[in-house]
Design a protein around this motif. Structure first.
Motif, PDB file in Angstrom:
ATOM      1  N   UNK A 196     -15.632  22.991  22.726  1.00 31.70           N
ATOM      2  CA  UNK A 196     -14.170  23.095  22.679  1.00 31.70           C
ATOM      3  C   UNK A 196     -13.731  24.329  21.904  1.00 31.70           C
ATOM      4  N   UNK A 197     -14.423  24.606  20.802  1.00 28.81           N
ATOM      5  CA  UNK A 197     -14.075  25.786  19.997  1.00 28.81           C
ATOM      6  C   UNK A 197     -14.326  27.070  20.777  1.00 28.81           C
ATOM      7  N   UNK A 198     -15.438  27.111  21.517  1.00 32.35           N
ATOM      8  CA  UNK A 198     -15.750  28.300  22.295  1.00 32.35           C
ATOM      9  C   UNK A 198     -14.731  28.517  23.411  1.00 32.35           C
ATOM     10  N   UNK A 199     -14.375  27.459  24.114  1.00 32.87           N
ATOM     11  CA  UNK A 199     -13.428  27.601  25.218  1.00 32.87           C
ATOM     12  C   UNK A 199     -12.033  27.962  24.722  1.00 32.87           C
ATOM     13  N   UNK A 200     -11.665  27.458  23.557  1.00 33.30           N
ATOM     14  CA  UNK A 200     -10.345  27.823  23.022  1.00 33.30           C
ATOM     15  C   UNK A 200     -10.332  29.247  22.493  1.00 33.30           C
ATOM     16  N   UNK A 201     -11.482  29.738  22.036  1.00 31.57           N
ATOM     17  CA  UNK A 201     -11.559  31.121  21.542  1.00 31.57           C
ATOM     18  C   UNK A 201     -11.693  32.134  22.666  1.00 31.57           C
ATOM     19  N   UNK A 202     -12.320  31.765  23.762  1.00 27.91           N
ATOM     20  CA  UNK A 202     -12.472  32.647  24.921  1.00 27.91           C
ATOM     21  C   UNK A 202     -11.913  31.905  26.138  1.00 27.91           C
ATOM     22  N   UNK A 203     -10.599  31.882  26.288  1.00 26.23           N
ATOM     23  CA  UNK A 203      -9.981  31.037  27.324  1.00 26.23           C
ATOM     24  C   UNK A 203     -10.382  31.379  28.757  1.00 26.23           C
ATOM     25  N   UNK A 204     -10.853  32.599  29.010  1.00 24.73           N
ATOM     26  CA  UNK A 204     -11.173  32.968  30.380  1.00 24.73           C
ATOM     27  C   UNK A 204     -12.240  32.051  30.980  1.00 24.73           C
ATOM     28  N   UNK A 205     -13.139  31.519  30.132  1.00 28.92           N
ATOM     29  CA  UNK A 205     -14.197  30.643  30.633  1.00 28.92           C
ATOM     30  C   UNK A 205     -13.685  29.233  30.933  1.00 28.92           C
ATOM     31  N   UNK A 244     -20.107  19.467  12.697  1.00 29.45           N
ATOM     32  CA  UNK A 244     -20.464  20.184  13.934  1.00 29.45           C
ATOM     33  C   UNK A 244     -21.075  19.221  14.935  1.00 29.45           C
ATOM     34  N   UNK A 245     -20.655  19.384  16.185  1.00 27.85           N
ATOM     35  CA  UNK A 245     -21.212  18.580  17.263  1.00 27.85           C
ATOM     36  C   UNK A 245     -21.138  19.394  18.548  1.00 27.85           C
ATOM     37  N   UNK A 246     -21.876  18.944  19.569  1.00 33.44           N
ATOM     38  CA  UNK A 246     -21.897  19.666  20.830  1.00 33.44           C
ATOM     39  C   UNK A 246     -20.526  19.790  21.468  1.00 33.44           C
ATOM     40  N   UNK A 247     -19.785  18.688  21.641  1.00 39.34           N
ATOM     41  CA  UNK A 247     -18.444  18.807  22.231  1.00 39.34           C
ATOM     42  C   UNK A 247     -17.496  19.674  21.412  1.00 39.34           C
TER      43      UNK A 247
END
Length: 863
Positions: free
Chosen positions: A51-60, A44-47
């Motif tokens: 990346x995981x969050x943006x790929x899971x919720x693409x609207x952001x 786990x790392x910040x980037x």
């Protein structure tokens, strides 16, 4: 177009086998251990979190970069157009799903908003879809049929359907199957199972949607004719429904039929006008919206329901429904239908999504699409929606009116929200026949898919067969069963095509390193003595046996017959050797003087079998089309190499991919005798290797032919081995003085006297006559041994045959068998021969023959 001028090239390199290529290219082990993979996945790392969050919720990821100047106008027009289409289609497809029309509006609102947040396709329009609706309608009719809600009407003294109770139960069933299908999609997306859609080929999808369209049309016939046929479910329900409709046609409501005809004709004409003026109009004419508005006004003014008995939509409640947990007890009854809905809905959405992503140059994440659709259906199940997917007609409108992002979908949902809250009640007088007409007209695109049949017949008959069979199976069975049967049939066609590939014998294009099938090209020629065999499919358990049979058929080699003949010759040779060994043992024990006795019998032993000139010297298996090998495939290749090797044909492999080499390694193909040197990077490398090996074997065979492979003598081969072993020991010591060995033989025995020479020879080999060696003369002449027992030139031939044949046999497996059956005396003689190999070389090169006066003997002269 100018003709391309041919260019030549010249490459000079060594012949490269797989081992040489690995060494030259410095192959590395690229496989990562499982523990390392797990460790990397848990790191786990910040980037990485971002990346995981943006790929899971693409609207952001895309909304903050949204360009109002470039996109807002196109998205606004597109959203309004699609939202207007969602109104009539949502209400019409709700009828297909056997639920009240207002739930079609709900299904066009909640799931669209969820997809706006989690979806990755910018152009598809999710919402109600005819195929999904008819599949849900089949589930509802099976679990909640009208017969389960019959009540007694005291007014009419007859049984009637409790419509309110029936509709409530049907909504619960629709919500349950929708929620469960969404959970399936989420689960498949989380385990990265998006590739499952690859099993839905384009011919299968188009044949399936065409068959489902037939189900849709048949299900709407009751609204067209104003009749109430019995609903059937299960296999052949379509046929039963058609027969029931035909039976009830005399009861047709004329007012309903006229309404349907007028609506269908009007919609078709308007759509054709819309297509004709598409380049001149900024936005398409909202045909369906105009149709339902006009039909609603006419129905309200004329009072079609009371005067002519035309069935209308009825009560449409205003506002939104509160969320309700789906009825979990229904999950067990709809689990199969839910999985089919999940696969079909995802397959249609991802197919359209990839088409537009390729057209406009962006990427659609297949696993994220599964999760987005799953969340849309799961959340929609809590708000009494039914399963959604992507509509082709709405997607084409959204793309053609300038829609560029998911904002267009969100705007269409807002239009549906406004209609649901304030305008929905105005459409209570809308005739259901008009909604059925809208469905018919929107299905004309699917009906055009029948034109795929002649096109596929010209391009690929197997794909055409998949299309037709899928269509027939979908029509005969329910859409869910039809889908399962169609996928099974499609997979069978793949298996059959790998079981029945094209087997070819390759020939060389003159003066090139290119090899092509001989039956397809006139100028290719087979390499002399080398057979190159190729299959167009991979090699695995389903076609391994046919691969072997095709190799035998194409090469003309009956390997079973060849091995049987070789086994018979081997058995015959063993019997003869055993017989000769027994004879040698008996004669060795005899202590009789055989001097002067003539033996005319001749022992014939075939030491080296002559190769069949009709057979190739090598077979090259071109494995370039093979992308994997299972254990059966590896065992097949190992058996081919072994069987053909037993009849003197070398088998090598060419064009193996890295994965295939790994399969050979793990499958146990290699051992001490079979290494990677039998694998070659190209067919031409293998051909050059076989040609060089063939030349070497030819030179060796030529040297063997100078000495016949048949030993003619009065005694057996074992007797000759004993005799030559003793002669070799005696005569080699004559050539090499005892001083060279310190007064001893190489085996440690003391240097014998001349008398001991004669005694040893006579005791060891009783057949040999006793004689007194003459020794060297005063003048230094040669020592001569008179062997009157042997005919002219016979001993010379025996010595040559022994050196060229017996020494070679000692180094082979066959000498082990001889030694196992020979006496101790023979074994001792063989060991002496092996230890004196260098002396034998000098001895054999120093042989001269001289005829005696009688012509019946020979002299052995030692230089």
């Amino acid at each position: 177009m100018a003709e391309r001028r041919p260019r030549g090239y010249n490459v000079h390199r060594e012949i490269l086998d797989e081992g040489a290529v690995d060494e030259l290219a410095e192959k590395t082990d690229s496989k990562m251990p499982l523990s390392q993979k797990v460790k990397n996945s848990l790191r786990c790392s910040g980037p990485r979190v971002k990346s995981c969050f943006l790929s899971s919720v693409p609207v952001f990821s895309w909304l903050p970069r949204y360009s109002l100047r470039d996109n807002y106008l196109g998205d606004l027009i597109s959203g309004l157009s699609v939202g207007i289409m969602q109104l009539p289609q949502g209400m019409a497809y709700a009828l297909l799903a056997a639920v009240p029309p207002v739930y079609g509006l709900y299904s066009s609102f909640y799931p669209v908003l969820i997809y706006f947040i989690f979806g990755t396709s910018k152009h598809i329009s999710v919402g109600t879809y005819a195929v999904m609706s008819v599949m849900i309608g089949g589930v509802i009719e099976r679990i909640a049929p009208d017969s389960s809600f019959m009540i007694w009407d005291n007014t009419t003294n007859s049984s009637i359907v409790d419509i309110l109770a029936r509709d409530d139960e049907r909504v619960r069933v629709a919500a349950a199957v929708t929620c469960l299908s969404g959970l399936f999609q989420i689960l498949l997306g989380l385990i990265h199972f998006g590739f499952v859609v690859t099993y839905l080929s384009e011919p299968l999808v188009r044949g399936y949607t065409t068959g489902a369209a037939i189900h849709v049309i048949v299900s709407q016939l009751k609204y067209t004719f104003g009749i109430n046929p019995k609903r059937y479910s299960g296999a052949f329900s379509l046929l039963y429904t058609v027969l029931e409709v035909c039976y009830l046609i005399p009861q047709t409501n004329v007012g309903t039929l006229v309404t349907s005809i007028v609506a269908i004709v009007g919609l078709i004409l308007t759509k054709e006008l819309n297509a004709y003026l598409s380049k001149k109009l900024p936005i398409p004419i909202p045909v369906e919206l105009l149709g339902i508005v006009i039909a609603t006004v006419i129905s309200w003014q004329v009072n079609l329901e009371e005067k002519y008995g035309v069935d209308v939509v009825g009560l449409i409640p205003s506002g939104l429904q509160p969320p309700v947990v789906p009825k979990l007890s229904l999950f067990g009854q709809v689990i199969g239908d839910a999985f089919a809905l999940a696969v079909v809905g995802y397959g249609i959405a991802i197919s359209l999504g990839r088409i537009f992503a390729l057209k406009y140059g962006y990427k659609v994440d297949s696993n994220q699409e599964l999760i987005a659709l799953g969340l849309s259906n799961t959340v929609g199940g809590f708000f009494q929606c039914f399963a959604i997917s992507c509509s082709m007609s709405r997607t084409m409108v959204q793309e053609s009116t300038g829609g560029k992002t998911q904002v267009a979908g969100a705007l269409s949902a807002m239009i549906i929200l406004i209609i649901t809250l304030w305008i929905g009640a105005l459409f209570e007088d809308l005739p259901k026949a008009v909604l059925a007409a809208i469905i018919y007209v929107n299905l004309h695109g699917m009906m055009k898919q029948f034109m795929d049949i002649p096109a596929l017949w010209k391009s690929n008959k197997v794909d055409m067969l998949v299309w037709v069979v899928t269509f027939v199976l979908t029509c005969l069975f329910n859409p869910d069963l039809g889908l399962a049967a169609s996928i099974a049939f499609s997979m069978l066609t793949v298996i059959f095509r790998t079981q029945l590939p094209t087997y070819s014998i390759l020939g060389q294009v003159p003066d090139t390193d290119v090899y092509r099938p001989q039956e397809e090209y006139n100028q290719v020629r087979q390499v002399p003595g080398i057979l190159i065999f190729r299959s167009s499919a991979t090699l695995y358990f389903a076609n391994a046996e046919m691969y072997q049979e095709a190799l035998g058929e194409k090469s003309g080699i009956d390997i079973t017959k060849q091995l049987s003949a070789k086994k018979k010759l081997e058995d015959k040779r063993k019997r003869l050797e055993k017989k000769n060994a027994k004879k040698a043992k008996k004669e060795a024990k005899k202590n009789v003087d055989m001097e002067g006795t003539e033996h005319r019998d001749v022992a014939v032993i075939e030491v080296f079998a002559e190769p069949d000139p009709s057979l190739p010297t090598a077979i090259i298996l071109d494995l370039s089309p093979v992308n994997f090998l299972d254990t059966v495939g590896v065992k097949t290749l190992r058996g081919i190499r072994k069987d053909y090797g037993q009849i003197g044909i070398e088998v090598v492999l060419a064009g193996c991919q890295t994965g295939v080499v790994d399969n050979l390694q793990t499958g146990g193909f290699f051992n001490e005798t079979v290494t990677r040197s039998c694998l070659f990077s190209s067919v031409h490398d293998a051909v050059l290797f076989c040609q060089s090996s063939k030349t070497h074997d030819y030179d060796k065979e030529k040297s063997f032919k100078k000495n016949k492979d048949v030993v003619h003598d009065k005694q057996s081969l074992m007797e000759q081995i004993i005799f030559l072993g003793e002669i070799g020991r005696d005569r080699s010591d004559t050539l090499l003085s005892p001083e060279m060995n310190g007064g001893q033989y190489s085996d440690g025995a003391p240097d014998p006297t001349p008398a001991q020479h004669s005694s040893s020879l006579q005791d060891t080999h009783p057949v040999l006559p006793s004689h007194e060696p003459q020794g060297r003369s005063q003048e230094g002449g040669p020592a001569v041994m008179d062997s009157s027992l042997y005919t002219k030139g016979q001993l010379n031939s025996v010595l040559k045959n022994f050196y060229t044949c017996t020494i070679e046999s000692i180094l082979s497996e066959s000498i082990t068998k001889w030694m196992g059956s020979a006496t101790m005396q023979v074994q001792l003689a063989l060991r002496r021969v092996v230890r004196s190999a260098e002396r034998w070389t000098l001895f054999c090169l120093g042989i001269k023959t001289a005829d005696d006066t009688s012509g019946s003997g020979c002299s052995v002269v030692m230089k």
